[in-house]
Structure formats: C-alpha cells, structure tokens
Design a protein around this motif. Structure first.
Motif, PDB file in Angstrom:
ATOM      1  N   ALA A  30       0.810  -1.219   0.000  1.00 42.63           N
ATOM      2  CA  ALA A  30       0.000   0.000   0.000  1.00 42.63           C
ATOM      3  C   ALA A  30       0.842   1.268   0.000  1.00 42.63           C
ATOM      4  N   ASP A  31       2.116   1.143   0.270  1.00 39.22           N
ATOM      5  CA  ASP A  31       2.953   2.318   0.486  1.00 39.22           C
ATOM      6  C   ASP A  31       3.003   3.265  -0.711  1.00 39.22           C
ATOM      7  N   PHE A  32       3.139   2.725  -1.913  1.00 39.29           N
ATOM      8  CA  PHE A  32       3.251   3.600  -3.078  1.00 39.29           C
ATOM      9  C   PHE A  32       1.974   4.408  -3.318  1.00 39.29           C
ATOM     10  N   LYS A  36      -0.485   9.904  -2.738  1.00 39.39           N
ATOM     11  CA  LYS A  36      -1.612  10.777  -2.397  1.00 39.39           C
ATOM     12  C   LYS A  36      -1.363  11.596  -1.132  1.00 39.39           C
ATOM     13  N   LEU A  37      -0.640  11.003  -0.141  1.00 39.72           N
ATOM     14  CA  LEU A  37      -0.486  11.652   1.162  1.00 39.72           C
ATOM     15  C   LEU A  37       0.896  12.268   1.376  1.00 39.72           C
ATOM     16  N   GLY A  38       1.832  11.997   0.473  1.00 36.14           N
ATOM     17  CA  GLY A  38       3.204  12.469   0.658  1.00 36.14           C
ATOM     18  C   GLY A  38       4.043  11.398   1.342  1.00 36.14           C
ATOM     19  N   ASP A  39       5.352  11.543   1.240  1.00 38.39           N
ATOM     20  CA  ASP A  39       6.267  10.522   1.747  1.00 38.39           C
ATOM     21  C   ASP A  39       6.288  10.381   3.259  1.00 38.39           C
ATOM     22  N   GLU A  80     -14.993  11.649  -1.208  1.00 39.61           N
ATOM     23  CA  GLU A  80     -14.791  10.989  -2.498  1.00 39.61           C
ATOM     24  C   GLU A  80     -13.327  10.605  -2.698  1.00 39.61           C
ATOM     25  N   ALA A  81     -12.409  11.499  -2.359  1.00 42.59           N
ATOM     26  CA  ALA A  81     -10.979  11.209  -2.495  1.00 42.59           C
ATOM     27  C   ALA A  81     -10.555  10.087  -1.548  1.00 42.59           C
TER      28      ALA A  81
END
Length: 155
Positions: free
Chosen positions: A72-74, A79-82, A118-119
């Motif tokens: 799930a990390d990528f 979407k959330l940043g590193d 939605e996002a």
C-alpha cells in the motif's frame, strides 16, 4: 489450506535460487531459535511468553501486515506524501485443536482527514487493489500453498 509434504533429503532439496535471499533458523536454546537471512537480518523466535522473542504465529501475522503495508505504500505516499503515518494492526486467534489460524484480521490506521469523502474512498479502493495484486504473503495465505520438508541428517 496449505498442504505439507514430507520428503527425504535424498529425494529433493530446495537450494536457494541465484539472487534469492537465503533464510534459515538456528536453535539457540530450549524452544528458542534465531531466524537469519543472508542480508544480515535476525529475529528471535521462541515459545509464547519468552521476552524479546516472537512466536512463529506472531511472525506470520507480522509478515501479513508488513506485506500489506509495503504493498500500500506507493499509492498512499503518492496521495499523502512521503511522510504519512500508518499502523497496520493484525490479529487472529489460533484454533488449537487443528493448529491453524482460521481468520486473520488486518486494520489500517491512517489519517485521511485532509481528503474529502470521495478522495478518501478512491484512495482506499486503490490501496485495496494494490494489496490484492502484490501482497505475496496475503495472496499465498488466501490461495494456500504446498509446503515441502526435507531432512539433511548425518549418519
């Protein structure tokens, strides 16, 4: 369910393929082992209640949660940043009569408060698809696998 086959050492051996990480456990005491990899990693494995060590069942659960997290990390970092935080909790009681885990439950803990509904939904669908597609541990558990056992003995 996984099928286990016992074979003799003369019948077949499972050498490490070129480029594959070698894995093994060594006995370090009564019902205590150290798991090792050719990359230098170590993990302590022992009976339940031994401080500082995991049971084999706990390692199975951690492998599942770790695989889901890596899978799930990528999409999450895209979407959330590193620097996003995530915790994946995993649980499941053993059926001691049959010595299996009939169900393992994973729970992702994520802060998605910056995303609209939605996002959030789109991201969670994408994450689920990524896990379903590339989490080898989860896919193996769901499909079952053939397990072979050989003995390399002196005498």
């Amino acid at each position: 369910m996984a099928e286990q086959t016992v074979v003799s050492a003369t019948e077949t051996t499972a050498p490490t393929a070129p480029g594959e990480t070698a894995l093994w456990v060594e006995r370090t005491g009564t019902r205590a082992y150290t798991g090792r990899s050719s990359r230098g990693a170590e993990v302590l494995i022992a009976s339940q209640g031994v401080p500082g060590a995991f049971t084999p069942g706990e390692l199975l659960k951690i492998a599942l949660a770790g695989c889901s997290g890596l899978s799930a990390d990528f999409p999450l970092s895209r979407k959330l940043g590193d620097s996003f935080d995530a915790t994946i909790r995993v649980s499941g009681d053993a059926d001691r009569e049959n010595e299996v885990y009939p169900q393992l439950d994973e729970a992702f803990e994520l802060d998605l408060s910056e995303l609209d509904e939605e996002a959030r939904e789109r991201l969670l669908v994408t994450v689920q698809r990524a896990i379903d597609k590339v989490c080898t541990v989860g896919r193996t558990l769901k499909a079952g696998t053939k397990v072979t056992l050989s003995f390399d003995v002196d005498g």
